[in-house]
Design a protein around this motif. Structure first.
Motif, PDB file in Angstrom:
ATOM      1  N   TYR A   1       0.868  -1.186   0.000  1.00 50.01           N
ATOM      2  CA  TYR A   1       0.000   0.000   0.000  1.00 50.01           C
ATOM      3  C   TYR A   1       0.900   1.228   0.000  1.00 50.01           C
TER       4      TYR A   1
ATOM      5  N   ALA B   1       0.770   5.372   0.078  1.00 44.18           N
ATOM      6  CA  ALA B   1      -0.147   6.462   0.422  1.00 44.18           C
ATOM      7  C   ALA B   1       0.552   7.811   0.331  1.00 44.18           C
TER       8      ALA B   1
ATOM      9  N   PRO C   1      -9.642   5.877  -2.330  1.00 49.53           N
ATOM     10  CA  PRO C   1      -8.580   4.878  -2.371  1.00 49.53           C
ATOM     11  C   PRO C   1      -8.811   3.768  -3.396  1.00 49.53           C
TER      12      PRO C   1
ATOM     13  N   HIS D   1      -8.100  -0.051  -3.587  1.00 50.58           N
ATOM     14  CA  HIS D   1      -7.759  -1.148  -2.696  1.00 50.58           C
ATOM     15  C   HIS D   1      -7.617  -2.443  -3.487  1.00 50.58           C
TER      16      HIS D   1
ATOM     17  N   HIS E   1      -3.709   5.529  -2.081  1.00 52.91           N
ATOM     18  CA  HIS E   1      -4.628   6.647  -1.898  1.00 52.91           C
ATOM     19  C   HIS E   1      -3.838   7.935  -1.753  1.00 52.91           C
TER      20      HIS E   1
ATOM     21  N   ARG F   1      -4.747  11.502   0.147  1.00 50.29           N
ATOM     22  CA  ARG F   1      -5.751  12.110   1.017  1.00 50.29           C
ATOM     23  C   ARG F   1      -5.535  13.609   1.120  1.00 50.29           C
TER      24      ARG F   1
ATOM     25  N   GLN G   1      -8.039   3.167   6.131  1.00 53.48           N
ATOM     26  CA  GLN G   1      -7.801   2.501   4.845  1.00 53.48           C
ATOM     27  C   GLN G   1      -6.907   1.274   5.022  1.00 53.48           C
TER      28      GLN G   1
END
Length: 427
Positions: A347, A349, A392, A394, A400, A402, A415
């Motif tokens: 992931y 971010a 996001p 997924h 993602h 933000r 998330q």
């Protein structure tokens, strides 16, 4: 008088050079000024051979890229120390207003007649047997992630921070709980996960020194700093995460097959590198990791290799300085670091106001790592178009961006928890 003039002239010259150096590091935040570049194909070797399937990747592509990042970016790390031990120094079955179990573990590493201690803080959910856990470093001590007065205060060197009550590089009770906003512990526990955290300065103090922390344990006679291709601080911190993983494999309260390594900023760089090196980590989360982390170096947007090597020369191996102001010569880029984590979930971010970390470069890295994940039948980022704010993606490769700036927010944790539930269940 001549000597005084020479001193003044030399000082003037140094000041001019420093001013020019700083001028060279004025960040670019204009997409139109991003240089044109060809992004290396993760499914092609440095010699141009095509990677067509999983066996090709695992026998040729992955080892070549792992060697490059080891020798030219982060630096070689030693294996396990000759002696490693753990001691439960405190525990409670009724922590955090009775919703969790708390454990504090002292890990001791010994090598070449030297030793180093570090302290692991664990909060675990009750009544579920072996728990999946998020594992991550903190910046100012385990006691900063919670107001829990039972949590040990580290004695290791710390960066000063007057607002956190850190002076003379010493951590005190004044900083207890100052970073609770970055650790959604109750939400993590409620979701059936545990949290395992450690103060990164206990493994390697974040300063250009190399005379404290873990490095001296592995020096040869007369050695004062790592060799050009040996571990900088990021590799040292990644090494520490692997040693915590060694412990978690023996802890009967933890599902060691479901350990998610997570990091923010420089520790997001660390999480990615730890996940690339150590395939025992089930998943990896990089929060706002920027240059030397998830962001593409060749974009030269926000923080650059030269800027990071100049201000934090201890983070990477010294060979990485070859690429300062020389990104065009890189035979690999950070999307291939992410690809090294495949097929395990990852992931990435970003935050819209954290332009220093180059959100678009972070997203594009996730996108261009996708072809390697597809070799395993895993779903990555389906399009090179960035998603909307707070929308996001997924998949096994998740992303993602933000609202807000360089931080870890409740939104981020929501998330990560939601994604981890799905991905670890699939695993």
């Amino acid at each position: 008088m001549k000597k005084l003039c020479l001193v003044i002239s030399f000082s003037f010259l140094i000041n001019c050079l420093n001013a020019q150096t700083e001028k060279a590091f004025v960040p670019n935040y204009d997409e139109s000024k991003v240089p044109k570049f060809t992004l290396p194909d993760p499914l092609q070797t440095f010699e141009g051979a095509r990677i067509r399937n999983q066996p090709d990747w695992e026998s040729t592509g992955r080892p070549e890229l792992l060697s490059f990042f080891t020798q030219q970016v982060y630096g070689e790390v030693p294996g396990s120390p000759e002696s490693a031990s753990s001691e439960l120094i405190e525990s409670s079955d009724n922590a955090l207003d009775r919703i969790a179990r708390r454990k504090q573990i002292k890990l001791t590493f010994k090598e070449n007649g030297r030793s180093l201690d570090c302290h692991v803080l664990m909060y675990l959910p009750k009544g579920i047997g072996q728990a999946p856990v998020f594992l991550g470093y903190n910046f100012y001590g385990n006691h900063t992630v919670t107001t829990d007065t039972m949590v040990y205060i580290p004695q290791a060197w710390s960066r000063n921070n007057a607002s956190f009550g850190v002076e003379d590089h010493k951590l005190t009770a004044r900083s207890r709980g100052v970073r609770v906003n970055r650790w959604a512990i109750e939400e993590i526990i409620d979701a059936g996960f545990g949290l395992v955290t450690i103060y990164y300065g206990e493994i390697d103090p974040d300063r250009n020194n190399f005379q404290d922390g873990i490095h001296p344990l592995f020096y040869e006679a007369g050695q004062q700093q790592p060799s050009k291709n040996e571990w900088g601080a990021i590799s040292a911190w990644a090494w520490g995460l692997s040693r915590v993983m060694d412990y978690l494999e023996e802890d009967q309260d933890v599902d060691s097959g479901k350990v998610i390594v997570m990091g923010h900023s420089r520790l997001g760089k660390t999480a990615l590198w730890a996940g690339a090196m150590d395939q025992r980590f089930a998943a990896v989360i990089s929060n706002n990791s920027g240059c030397g982390g998830a962001a593409l170096s060749k974009r030269q947007y926000g923080e650059t290799i030269a800027r990071i090597n100049n201000h934090f020369p201890h983070w990477f191996c010294r060979n990485f300085h070859t690429y300062s102001n020389n990104e065009a010569s890189l035979p690999a880029d950070q999307h291939e670091l992410i690809a090294l984590i495949a097929p395990r979930p990852v992931y990435i971010a970003s935050a819209v106001d954290d332009q220093w970390a180059d959100p678009k470069g972070e997203f594009l890295s996730a996108c261009h790592a996708t072809p390697v994940y597809e070799l395993y039948g895993k779903k990555g980022i389906p399009t090179p178009e960035m998603p909307e704010l707070d929308a996001p993606i997924h998949n096994t490769v998740a992303y993602h961006i933000r609202s807000g700036g360089h931080d870890v927010k409740e939104y981020d944790w929501k998330q990560y928890i939601k994604w981890a539930k799905v991905e670890l269940k699939a695993k």
